[in-house]
Design a protein around this motif. Structure first.
Motif, PDB file in Angstrom:
ATOM      1  N   ASN A 156     -18.625  31.093 158.341  1.00  0.00           N
ATOM      2  CA  ASN A 156     -17.761  29.924 157.512  1.00  0.00           C
ATOM      3  C   ASN A 156     -16.899  29.555 158.425  1.00  0.00           C
ATOM      4  N   ALA A 157     -17.659  28.897 159.496  1.00  0.00           N
ATOM      5  CA  ALA A 157     -16.696  28.132 160.750  1.00  0.00           C
ATOM      6  C   ALA A 157     -16.105  26.604 160.120  1.00  0.00           C
ATOM      7  N   HIS A 158     -15.006  26.511 160.630  1.00  0.00           N
ATOM      8  CA  HIS A 158     -14.545  25.131 160.407  1.00  0.00           C
ATOM      9  C   HIS A 158     -15.343  24.103 161.349  1.00  0.00           C
TER      10      HIS A 158
ATOM     11  N   VAL B 111     -17.409  21.647 151.746  1.00  0.00           N
ATOM     12  CA  VAL B 111     -17.359  20.839 150.733  1.00  0.00           C
ATOM     13  C   VAL B 111     -17.973  21.742 149.667  1.00  0.00           C
ATOM     14  N   HIS B 112     -19.045  22.382 149.818  1.00  0.00           N
ATOM     15  CA  HIS B 112     -19.610  23.218 148.875  1.00  0.00           C
ATOM     16  C   HIS B 112     -18.746  24.232 148.005  1.00  0.00           C
ATOM     17  N   ASN B 113     -17.840  24.666 149.036  1.00  0.00           N
ATOM     18  CA  ASN B 113     -16.954  25.655 148.911  1.00  0.00           C
ATOM     19  C   ASN B 113     -15.754  25.091 148.112  1.00  0.00           C
ATOM     20  N   GLY B 114     -15.415  23.950 148.233  1.00  0.00           N
ATOM     21  CA  GLY B 114     -14.196  23.277 147.771  1.00  0.00           C
ATOM     22  C   GLY B 114     -14.646  23.135 146.253  1.00  0.00           C
TER      23      GLY B 114
ATOM     24  N   VAL C  92      -7.794  42.782 135.085  1.00  0.00           N
ATOM     25  CA  VAL C  92      -7.945  42.351 136.425  1.00  0.00           C
ATOM     26  C   VAL C  92      -6.496  41.482 136.646  1.00  0.00           C
ATOM     27  N   ALA C  93      -5.780  41.852 137.371  1.00  0.00           N
ATOM     28  CA  ALA C  93      -4.421  41.026 137.799  1.00  0.00           C
ATOM     29  C   ALA C  93      -4.541  39.464 138.178  1.00  0.00           C
ATOM     30  N   ASP C  94      -3.890  38.858 137.530  1.00  0.00           N
ATOM     31  CA  ASP C  94      -4.187  37.186 137.294  1.00  0.00           C
ATOM     32  C   ASP C  94      -3.500  36.589 138.660  1.00  0.00           C
ATOM     33  N   ALA C  95      -4.021  37.082 139.599  1.00  0.00           N
ATOM     34  CA  ALA C  95      -3.638  36.438 140.971  1.00  0.00           C
ATOM     35  C   ALA C  95      -4.964  36.261 141.728  1.00  0.00           C
ATOM     36  N   ALA C  96      -5.498  34.898 141.735  1.00  0.00           N
ATOM     37  CA  ALA C  96      -6.687  34.767 142.585  1.00  0.00           C
ATOM     38  C   ALA C  96      -6.245  34.369 144.148  1.00  0.00           C
ATOM     39  N   GLU C  97      -7.248  35.271 144.747  1.00  0.00           N
ATOM     40  CA  GLU C  97      -6.984  34.991 146.311  1.00  0.00           C
ATOM     41  C   GLU C  97      -7.911  33.875 146.824  1.00  0.00           C
ATOM     42  N   GLN C  98      -7.888  33.841 147.926  1.00  0.00           N
ATOM     43  CA  GLN C  98      -8.802  32.608 148.668  1.00  0.00           C
ATOM     44  C   GLN C  98      -8.901  32.936 150.274  1.00  0.00           C
ATOM     45  N   LYS C  99      -9.884  32.677 150.752  1.00  0.00           N
ATOM     46  CA  LYS C  99     -10.325  32.951 152.279  1.00  0.00           C
ATOM     47  C   LYS C  99      -9.993  31.613 153.132  1.00  0.00           C
ATOM     48  N   GLY C 100      -9.810  30.468 152.532  1.00  0.00           N
ATOM     49  CA  GLY C 100      -9.512  29.202 153.432  1.00  0.00           C
ATOM     50  C   GLY C 100     -10.368  28.145 153.042  1.00  0.00           C
ATOM     51  N   THR C 101     -11.733  28.155 152.707  1.00  0.00           N
ATOM     52  CA  THR C 101     -12.411  26.981 152.703  1.00  0.00           C
ATOM     53  C   THR C 101     -12.046  25.800 151.701  1.00  0.00           C
ATOM     54  N   GLY C 102     -11.801  26.218 150.575  1.00  0.00           N
ATOM     55  CA  GLY C 102     -11.117  25.304 149.873  1.00  0.00           C
ATOM     56  C   GLY C 102      -9.941  24.615 150.259  1.00  0.00           C
TER      57      GLY C 102
ATOM     58  N   ALA D   4      -7.486  23.015 141.951  1.00  0.00           N
ATOM     59  CA  ALA D   4      -7.908  24.485 142.270  1.00  0.00           C
ATOM     60  C   ALA D   4      -7.203  25.347 143.261  1.00  0.00           C
ATOM     61  N   VAL D   5      -7.149  24.820 144.314  1.00  0.00           N
ATOM     62  CA  VAL D   5      -6.654  25.386 145.561  1.00  0.00           C
ATOM     63  C   VAL D   5      -5.056  25.682 144.964  1.00  0.00           C
ATOM     64  N   LEU D   6      -4.416  24.624 144.584  1.00  0.00           N
ATOM     65  CA  LEU D   6      -3.157  24.911 144.144  1.00  0.00           C
ATOM     66  C   LEU D   6      -2.893  25.995 143.081  1.00  0.00           C
ATOM     67  N   ALA D   7      -3.679  26.051 142.083  1.00  0.00           N
ATOM     68  CA  ALA D   7      -3.771  26.756 140.877  1.00  0.00           C
ATOM     69  C   ALA D   7      -3.855  28.319 141.428  1.00  0.00           C
ATOM     70  N   ARG D   8      -4.819  28.518 142.545  1.00  0.00           N
ATOM     71  CA  ARG D   8      -4.739  29.837 143.056  1.00  0.00           C
ATOM     72  C   ARG D   8      -3.516  30.090 143.664  1.00  0.00           C
ATOM     73  N   SER D   9      -3.028  29.419 144.554  1.00  0.00           N
ATOM     74  CA  SER D   9      -1.706  29.484 145.168  1.00  0.00           C
ATOM     75  C   SER D   9      -0.550  29.949 144.164  1.00  0.00           C
ATOM     76  N   LEU D  10      -0.619  28.987 143.216  1.00  0.00           N
ATOM     77  CA  LEU D  10       0.641  29.541 142.200  1.00  0.00           C
ATOM     78  C   LEU D  10       0.592  30.835 141.539  1.00  0.00           C
TER      79      LEU D  10
END
Length: 490
Positions: free
Chosen positions: A113-115, A196-199, A265-275, A295-301
């Motif tokens: 998953n390279a930039h 974009v697929h991952n987004g 399941v703890a309600d804190a969604a993680e992310q690897k960065g592609t979104g 969606a990205v901001l919701a995971r952050s919150l």
């Protein structure tokens, strides 16, 4: 060493090589071997190479290599090398080690998953040595890597010609039997499309989770019942991989407590960065991707637990769940809202790919992307075949919402969509994805936007000028003077 493993001293016997044998690399190597290709395998830690050959040597022909030199020597020419290591510095380190060992015409594929900007840089550097570098998006997780992923390769046409037989063999197959891989475009195009697929994946998952939340807290359904709702949805136009696994998750009971698994399941969604990359790149391109951004901001919150704990006592509505008959009607509204919102979010992804294709001269074909995503990848969905057909009928289609079929469905869904969002607001249930998609739809269909006032404000405090609707040119109003209008540059 298994009977099917070959002695690396023989050299030149493998059609393809895989270096980096963590789960994804190991499974792709096995996939290639299962399809009859002799695969050279190498890992920085030799134990992983041994484990692969000893555990799966019966699946096909592997050539284990202890060093990069042995690995390269084991490959037929022109060499085809698949690099499956962590993105960033580890990828650069592997490429730095391989480059001096390769010859003109060899092909190196980065399947991580390279930039896409890193891929463009690496492609230029290896091109100077006469080596073809391919950034290939690979979607489907570890199961897809083994049984058939969606593969999105960028790079030169010559590289695609060399890789095509291999990639078409191991890729997922759509319902019509077509392999879910195709040449996406030059240099970083493949990794851009995977980004974009991952987004879109982020947006899709957020929308599904909001639909579940509304069924839980407004309709009053328990997870097991919601699972049945999702199973029903999965037999219709919402048929997709994510809908199917959501039904399985919601039906699963925690073996320790007996409670619904989703509740432990703890309600804190993680992310690897592609979104996050998708949103950042969209901002650079000036492309609105509000569904993905929310969606990205919701995971952050969700991960800001101290902030959430401090805000937990804030006032809000306290409404009881709907009555049974009303709840069933509401569930139908959510299905319509979810479908319309998914279309908007997917369409934002396609708009972003079109903008990037124009910016970088990639020539990405939107219908080809839809075809590649029909199988193997995480966002595979039944309606993607209709997306492919829409772009095939009109390659210049500016938005899916301009397609007669999709436009009609979204138009029919909008009353229920609006009602579902309004009910969420009345019950105090956050639906940033559903509401952002609706806002985007309304903005697109609006004859005139409030951006006129924003631009006037910019001119007032910063003399940023504006254009008029009634005549050509760029203007500025002398707000601090007599408020007369002057033409910019005069």
């Amino acid at each position: 060493m298994s009977d099917t493993a070959k002695d690396p001293a023989v050299g030149g016997t493998a059609q393809v090589g895989v270096t980096g044998l963590a789960v994804m690399g190991r499974n792709l190597a096995r996939n290639l071997a299962r399809h009859g290709h002799t695969v050279a395998v190498h890992n920085r830690t030799a134990a992983r190479t041994r484990a692969l050959v000893e555990g799966f040597g019966h699946e096909g022909a592997f050539v284990p290599a202890r060093t990069a030199e042995e690995f390269v020597a084991a490959l037929e020419r022109p060499r085809r090398v698949l690099v499956m290591v962590r993105a960033g510095a580890p990828t650069d380190a592997v490429l730095d080690g391989l480059a001096p060992l390769l010859d003109e015409g060899d092909v190196v594929v980065d399947g991580g998953n390279a930039h896409f900007a890193d891929t463009r840089r690496r492609e230029r550097r290896l091109r100077e040595r006469g080596v073809h570098f391919v950034g290939a998006g690979v979607s489907g997780g570890e199961e897809g890597a083994l049984n058939g992923p969606s593969i999105m390769p960028g790079g030169s046409p010559e590289a695609w010609a060399a890789l095509r037989p291999l990639l078409e063999d191991i890729a997922a197959k759509a319902a019509d039997g077509a392999p879910c891989t195709a040449h996406i475009g030059p240099d970083g195009a493949g990794h851009f499309v995977k980004m974009v697929h991952n987004g879109i994946e982020y947006a899709d998952m957020q929308l599904i989770s909001e639909a579940h939340d509304l069924l839980r807290h407004v309709a009053g359904y328990e997870p097991a019942r919601i699972a049945e709702v999702f199973r029903t949805w999965g037999t219709g136009r919402l048929d997709s991989y994510l809908i199917r696994i959501t039904a399985e998750i919601l039906a699963h009971a925690d073996p320790v407590t007996g409670r619904p698994f989703v509740d432990v399941v703890a309600d804190a969604a993680e992310q690897k960065g592609t979104g996050r990359w998708t949103v950042q790149t969209a901002l650079d391109l000036g492309v609105p991707v509000s569904g993905i951004a929310e969606a990205v901001l919701a995971r952050s919150l969700s991960g800001h637990t101290r902030l959430r704990e401090a805000s937990a006592g804030l006032p809000g509505p306290h409404r009881p769940p709907l009555a049974e008959e009303d709840a069933a009607y509401f569930a139908d509204q959510i299905e319509q809202a979810l479908y319309a919102s998914k279309l908007v979010s997917y369409d934002q992804g396609w708009h972003m790919m079109r903008a990037a294709s124009e910016e970088y001269g990639w020539g990405i074909d939107p219908g080809t992307v839809a075809a590649v995503w029909r199988g193997g990848c995480i966002i595979r969905a039944a309606f993607l075949d209709r997306v492919r057909a829409a772009f095939a009928a009109d390659p210049a289609l500016p938005t899916l919402l301009a397609d007669e079929g999709f436009a009609g469905e979204v138009g029919e869904a909008q009353p229920a969509w609006r009602s579902a969002v309004a009910e969420a607001v009345r019950h105090g249930v956050p639906v940033p994805g559903l509401s952002a998609a609706l806002a985007s739809y309304d903005a697109l269909r609006a004859g005139r936007l409030p951006a006129a006032l924003v631009q006037a404000q910019r001119d007032y405090f910063g003399a940023h000028t504006y254009r008029r609707t009634d005549r050509a040119g760029v203007y500025h109003t002398l707000w601090g003077g007599d408020r007369s209008e002057v033409r910019a540059g005069s």
